[in-house]
Design an enzyme around this catalytic site. Structure first.
Site, short mmCIF file in Angstrom:
data_model
loop_
_atom_site.label_atom_id
_atom_site.label_comp_id
_atom_site.label_asym_id
_atom_site.label_seq_id
_atom_site.Cartn_x
_atom_site.Cartn_y
_atom_site.Cartn_z
CE LYS A 430 -0.17 -0.52 4.98
NZ LYS A 430 -0.91 -1.08 6.10
CE1 TYR A 652 11.10 32.52 3.32
CE2 TYR A 652 11.37 30.12 3.30
CZ TYR A 652 11.07 31.30 2.64
OH TYR A 652 10.76 31.26 1.32
C1 PLP Z 1 -0.22 -1.89 6.94
C2 PLP Z 1 -0.88 -3.10 7.42
C3 PLP Z 1 -0.12 -4.24 7.75
C4 PLP Z 1 1.37 -4.26 7.75
O1 PLP Z 1 1.87 -3.80 8.96
P1 PLP Z 1 3.46 -3.66 9.23
O2 PLP Z 1 3.55 -3.23 10.63
O3 PLP Z 1 3.95 -2.65 8.26
O4 PLP Z 1 4.00 -5.01 8.99
C5 PLP Z 1 -0.80 -5.39 8.08
N1 PLP Z 1 -2.15 -5.41 8.11
C6 PLP Z 1 -2.91 -4.34 7.84
C7 PLP Z 1 -4.40 -4.44 7.91
C8 PLP Z 1 -2.30 -3.14 7.49
O5 PLP Z 1 -3.05 -2.06 7.22
#
Ligand code: PLP
Length: 757
Positions: A430, A652
């Site tokens: 993702k 700045y």
């Molecule tokens: C992002 C996510 C993961 C992965 O988690 P990590 O801590 O990056 O391994 C697993 N399950 C869901 C539902 C997620 O949204």
């Protein structure tokens, strides 16, 4: 080689291979390979150690392949299966074999040693990594040395005291006939080295070997590469090679990871630059890599003469043409007089162009249609193909994120080793693969045999499909308007509420779909998405009444799997999950995959791996409880350096007041690139020429100022924002956030460059 005779319907038809039915496949393979190796009397070099085996092997190949016909382990094939496959390649014509051996626990080396039977041994760097399978560092070294129980020569570095002690004990106790060839920066040794000078890109060393003193100039600077290069030099000297010739060839050594570089080209093209070497093997590897980049129908290979091959031109280029055909290459651009003379060999390729020189190609480059092509550039060094690369490269503002696919692959393998047999892996890609890229990462994961991918939104899944990713893809947060796309692109929705369930079932009914794969998310305490425990009966009722669904998996998400103080809550989540999942599965009447583990749960709660795990951040190297490799390096460049007198201010709001006469460097990265503004005023640091220097003043939108007083830097120098020697976790701590936010926040205007072996 199989342990059970497969039914004929399980075999591809027509099936044109012999089946050997054996009791234990691995053992049989090893026995066979050991026997095969003994049929040849060529010198076999065994290479082991914790780090650098593959590089040493590849560099030795590079240094010696013009003198000898060398057979070597492919890639990093050094395991209980990799070693027999490597040995199996030895043939009558070979004059030297370079074989890697890697082990992860006690007892494994004996098996490898009896297969490889190396005459000469090379001990690579013995870091403290990967010590889990051993009782301690000494035992790990001892175990590795057992590869050399019957060898006559061992090449190693004397500078690690525990290595030195173990080698002495090994020679005294296990192999009194073993001679050694040592190298050292500190103690007397066969090859004695001293650092002369080092700048940003080169290292100069002085070497003493017998009565001879010579200098070595290397295009390498990091400790690991220098160690590997010196080990290669020591081996060559131990074999009587002329030091001058070898050190000349060492100018050409390059870090292996830099071998295949994938980047965005002009006119929507994709460039793969393989500047490493031009032997046939590496061409095959590069073509494999090219075809793994998905569904670009248009592929162009720009290839120079292949130098130093033992084959005649027509035979050599016949083989090249065959490989191009097999990989469906649309167009070949051949550069050089040899390849041009053999142009008739390439009649099977749709389009061919030949040029005598690189200059001639450059002059014609404008006229060649490269739109949307995947282009492989592969040329012997003397053809200077980097000029072509520069012309075709998409120009950028010099802040780049380099992504090491081999490192990600090794991280994946580390987690895989922690999995019980049969557990599937869903890789979380993702948010642009946590900032590391889209299809480039997905293709690697697909090639590594990951079972599932997961994205947050439908668009991300559609992009992966359009690029040609074939793995099943779960979409975690689909919206009602997405179902058409999900159907078209074979994406599998997560259903998390009665509303999302109804919308999906209505759509499927309208489109007359049955048994459509869906995933049911249960809320066991995160309180983000998911069916709550009190919705259990309704959910069961709906699922049973909806033949449009096939529930592939039931899953939940752990809230604090990384935190020991929350382990009781984790257990509570698990108990709630079972209370919901058991009756659902019972009512459905079929088994669903269950999954709840994210990266940190995989190693912290191995009993929760169940049918599948969801691996995220660990892939990208940011789980500090494991010894993972950094996958991404964010680099920028110094635009300007200026002296600022004490009392003046920088940036700045006059916030960066300098208290002494200072040297200030402005670099090309700001908060619009994802460098958090909270890292201003000394909170954040970057690496300039290996030195950590603080940010001074506020971070601007596109630029940041660094106080580099005392560091000898120049305009145009590369600056590391994060990477191997400055982990992203350090940055996130300074910024008061988590590595996830830093990684995913690096903006899309920062170009990603992918490296692969
Ligand atoms: C992002 C996510 C993961 C992965 O988690 P990590 O801590 O990056 O391994 C697993 N399950 C869901 C539902 C997620 O949204």
């Amino acid at each position: 080689m199989v342990s059970e005779r497969p039914d004929s319907h399980q075999l591809p038809q027509p099936f044109e291979a012999n089946l050997l039915v054996v009791q234990d496949v691995i053992q049989a393979l090893q026995t066979l390979a050991g026997w095969h190796r003994l049929r040849f009397s060529l010198p076999v070099v065994g290479i082991t150690g914790s780090n650098g085996k593959t590089i040493i092997k590849e560099w030795l190949y590079q240094l010696l392949h013009t003198d000898l016909r060398i057979v070597r382990s492919p890639k990093s094939f050094n395991s209980q299966i990799g070693v027999p496959l490597s040995l199996w390649q030895i043939s009558e014509a070979d004059q030297l074999a370079l074989i890697e051996a890697g082990i992860s626990r006690t007892g494994e080396m004996e098996v490898l040693a009896s297969m490889i039977r190396p005459e000469t041994g090379i001990l690579a760097y013995m870091g403290t990594a990967h010590a889990e399978g051993f009782s301690g560092q000494a035992e790990k070294i001892r175990e590795k040395l057992s590869l050399f129980a019957h060898s006559s020569l061992l090449v190693y570095c004397r500078d690690d005291e525990s290595v030195e002690n173990e080698v002495k004990a090994f020679v005294a106790g296990r192999n009194p006939l073993l001679r050694t060839f040592t190298w050292s920066y500190r103690s007397p040794a066969d090859l004695r080295l001293a650092l002369v000078r080092q700048d940003a890109s080169h290292t100069c060393l002085e070497a003493r070997f017998g009565t001879l003193t010579f200098t070595i100039d290397l295009p390498l600077t990091d400790q690991a590469s220098l160690f590997n290069a010196m080990t290669c030099l020591a081996y060559c000297l131990s074999q009587g090679y002329d030091p001058v010739r070898i050190t000349e060839r060492m100018h050409e050594l390059r870090p292996l990871e830099m071998r295949l570089e994938l980047k965005k080209g002009i006119r929507q093209s994709q460039l793969i630059n393989d500047s490493y070497s031009t032997d046939l093997d590496s061409l095959y590897m590069a073509l494999d890599f090219l075809s793994r980049q998905g569904q670009r129908n248009r592929t162009t290979v720009i290839l120079s003469d292949i130098l130093q091959s033992s084959l005649s031109g027509p035979v050599l280029y016949g083989k090249v043409a065959e490989a191009l055909r097999q990989h469906g290459i649309l167009r070949l651009i051949g550069v050089g007089s040899d390849i041009s003379a053999c142009r008739d060999r390439f009649s099977g390729i749709t389009e061919t162009l030949f040029f005598d020189t690189t200059e001639a190609l450059i002059a014609a480059l404008e006229q060649i249609d490269l739109y949307d092509h995947a282009i492989l550039i592969k040329g012997a060094r003397r053809f200077g193909f980097e000029r072509i690369d520069r012309l075709l490269e998409w120009k950028h503002h010099d802040t780049v994120m380099e992504v090491q696919l081999p490192a990600m692959r090794r991280n994946l393998r580390q987690y895989r080793q922690k999995l019980s047999p049969g557990v599937r892996i869903m890789a979380m890609v993702k948010a642009f693969s946590y900032g590391s890229g889209t299809h480039e990462v997905a293709f690697m994961l697909q090639h590594e045999g990951v079972d599932y991918l997961a994205v947050a939104y439908t668009d991300e899944g559609v992009e992966l499909r359009k690029a040609g990713v074939r793995l099943p893809i779960m979409v975690m947060n689909p919206s009602e308007s997405d179902f058409e796309d999900m159907l078209t692109y074979k994406l599998e929705p997560e259903l998390y509420s009665l509303r999302s369930l109804h919308a999906c079932s209505a759509f499927l009914r309208k489109r007359k779909q049955t048994a459509f794969p869906v995933h049911i998310k249960l809320d066991t305490g995160m309180h983000r998405l998911g069916f709550t425990p009190d919705e259990r009966e309704k959910l069961i009722h709906e699922l049973c009444a909806t033949p449009e669904f096939h529930v592939v998996s039931l899953f939940s998400h752990l809230v604090a799997s990384e935190d020991p103080t929350q382990d009781a809550f984790t257990r509570h989540q698990v108990a709630l999950f079972s209370q919901m999942a058991d009756p659902i599965e019972q009512a459905l009447g079929y088994r669903c995959i269950r999954h709840i583990s994210n990266s940190s749960a995989i190693h912290r709660h191995p009993d929760l791996q169940w049918g599948m795990v969801r691996l995220g951040i660990g892939l990208y190297g940011a789980d500090e409880r494991m010894t993972l490799e950094q996958v991404a390096t964010l680099k920028t460049v110094i635009s300007q350096i200026k002296r600022v007198a004490a009392g003046e201010s920088v940036g700045y709001g006059r916030k960066g007041v300098v208290h002494r006469d200072s040297t200030i460097a402005t670099v090309r990265i700001g908060y619009a690139d994802g460098y958090p503004r909270s890292l201003g005023q000394g909170a954040g640091r970057m690496l300039v020429r290996g030195v950590q220097v603080p940010v001074i003043g506020h971070v601007c939108m596109d630029m940041t100022m660094l106080d580099i007083t005392g560091v000898e830097a120049a305009e145009g120098d590369e600056v590391i924002v994060f990477g191997e020697s400055l982990p992203v976790t350090a940055l996130s701590r300074w910024a008061g956030t988590i590595p996830y936010e830093i990684l995913t926040g690096i903006s899309q205007r920062v170009k990603r460059i992918y490296y692969d072996e």
